[in-house]
Design a protein around this motif. Structure first.
Motif, PDB file in Angstrom:
ATOM      1  N   ILE A  19      41.593  -3.549 -15.803  1.00 36.30           N
ATOM      2  CA  ILE A  19      42.313  -4.818 -15.699  1.00 36.30           C
ATOM      3  C   ILE A  19      41.708  -5.775 -16.717  1.00 36.30           C
ATOM      4  O   ILE A  19      40.491  -5.984 -16.747  1.00 36.30           O
ATOM      5  N   ASP A  20      42.565  -6.334 -17.561  1.00 35.45           N
ATOM      6  CA  ASP A  20      42.117  -7.308 -18.550  1.00 35.45           C
ATOM      7  C   ASP A  20      41.734  -8.600 -17.851  1.00 35.45           C
ATOM      8  O   ASP A  20      42.498  -9.119 -17.030  1.00 35.45           O
ATOM      9  N   VAL A  21      40.573  -9.111 -18.180  1.00 37.47           N
ATOM     10  CA  VAL A  21      40.072 -10.358 -17.610  1.00 37.47           C
ATOM     11  C   VAL A  21      39.731 -11.295 -18.755  1.00 37.47           C
ATOM     12  O   VAL A  21      39.097 -10.889 -19.730  1.00 37.47           O
ATOM     13  N   GLU A  22      40.177 -12.544 -18.641  1.00 34.98           N
ATOM     14  CA  GLU A  22      39.845 -13.531 -19.665  1.00 34.98           C
ATOM     15  C   GLU A  22      38.342 -13.808 -19.645  1.00 34.98           C
ATOM     16  O   GLU A  22      37.673 -13.561 -18.640  1.00 34.98           O
ATOM     17  N   PRO A  23      37.798 -14.347 -20.739  1.00 29.73           N
ATOM     18  CA  PRO A  23      36.378 -14.727 -20.724  1.00 29.73           C
ATOM     19  C   PRO A  23      36.103 -15.744 -19.610  1.00 29.73           C
ATOM     20  O   PRO A  23      36.948 -16.590 -19.296  1.00 29.73           O
ATOM     21  N   ILE A  24      34.918 -15.655 -19.042  1.00 28.32           N
ATOM     22  CA  ILE A  24      34.518 -16.599 -17.991  1.00 28.32           C
ATOM     23  C   ILE A  24      34.325 -17.973 -18.616  1.00 28.32           C
ATOM     24  O   ILE A  24      33.724 -18.113 -19.675  1.00 28.32           O
ATOM     25  N   ARG A  25      34.874 -18.974 -17.935  1.00 24.66           N
ATOM     26  CA  ARG A  25      34.732 -20.366 -18.369  1.00 24.66           C
ATOM     27  C   ARG A  25      34.026 -21.155 -17.272  1.00 24.66           C
ATOM     28  O   ARG A  25      33.876 -20.674 -16.152  1.00 24.66           O
ATOM     29  N   VAL A  26      33.647 -22.379 -17.588  1.00 24.78           N
ATOM     30  CA  VAL A  26      33.015 -23.256 -16.604  1.00 24.78           C
ATOM     31  C   VAL A  26      33.900 -24.479 -16.412  1.00 24.78           C
ATOM     32  O   VAL A  26      34.301 -25.126 -17.382  1.00 24.78           O
ATOM     33  N   ASP A  27      34.203 -24.777 -15.148  1.00 28.38           N
ATOM     34  CA  ASP A  27      35.009 -25.940 -14.807  1.00 28.38           C
ATOM     35  C   ASP A  27      34.226 -27.195 -15.198  1.00 28.38           C
ATOM     36  O   ASP A  27      33.113 -27.416 -14.719  1.00 28.38           O
ATOM     37  N   GLU A  28      34.800 -28.003 -16.081  1.00 31.95           N
ATOM     38  CA  GLU A  28      34.080 -29.164 -16.604  1.00 31.95           C
ATOM     39  C   GLU A  28      33.793 -30.222 -15.541  1.00 31.95           C
ATOM     40  O   GLU A  28      32.910 -31.062 -15.712  1.00 31.95           O
ATOM     41  N   ASP A  87      48.140  -9.734 -11.839  1.00 34.79           N
ATOM     42  CA  ASP A  87      48.509  -8.606 -10.976  1.00 34.79           C
ATOM     43  C   ASP A  87      49.501  -7.725 -11.743  1.00 34.79           C
ATOM     44  O   ASP A  87      49.834  -8.020 -12.896  1.00 34.79           O
ATOM     45  N   PRO A  88      49.982  -6.635 -11.147  1.00 33.88           N
ATOM     46  CA  PRO A  88      50.884  -5.739 -11.882  1.00 33.88           C
ATOM     47  C   PRO A  88      52.178  -6.381 -12.385  1.00 33.88           C
ATOM     48  O   PRO A  88      52.816  -5.860 -13.287  1.00 33.88           O
TER      49      PRO A  88
END
Length: 131
Positions: free
Chosen positions: A96-105, A116-117
């Protein structure tokens, strides 16, 4: 007045594929599965440890919903997680492709998105200690 979210309803284009995704990949527990003959449709009740539920439906000939570009209406569904890196690794093990982890500002908490599918945007949001 309101005590929390009871469930979110999702209509799947491929019921079997989505059932596998939500139960085997994301780990939801099956509460009930019913075939509704009058609608030629399945209704699958799924639950997380905290009681949050998803109703997963199969509805033949339902139109596709746009997810991108972002449109008005429900934007995404977010799941609370303790260890975001562990969950990302688990999703990636299932291709499953996951975006890079970010931090909520605003909160300093880590988050990221995957789909999801049916390309429904799903978010994981770290509620544990900051990374």
């Amino acid at each position: 007045m309101f005590n929390g979210i009871h469930h979110v309803a999702i209509i799947a284009s491929d019921y079997v594929r989505s059932k596998y995704f939500y139960t085997q990949v994301l780990g939801f527990t099956v509460l009930a599965e019913n075939y509704r003959q009058e609608r030629d449709s399945y209704k699958l009740d799924l639950q997380l440890k905290d009681g949050t539920q998803i109703e997963l439906f199969s509805l033949p000939h339902s139109p596709k919903r746009l997810s991108y570009p972002e449109a008005q209406g429900l934007r995404h569904l977010a799941f609370k997680v303790d260890d975001i890196h562990q969950v990302v690794a688990h999703l990636q093990q299932h291709n499953i492709d996951v975006e890079p982890i970010r931090v909520d500002e605003y909160t300093g908490k880590s988050f990221t998105f995957f789909s999801d599918p049916d390309d429904l945007p799903l978010e994981i949001y770290a509620i544990g200690e900051q990374d």
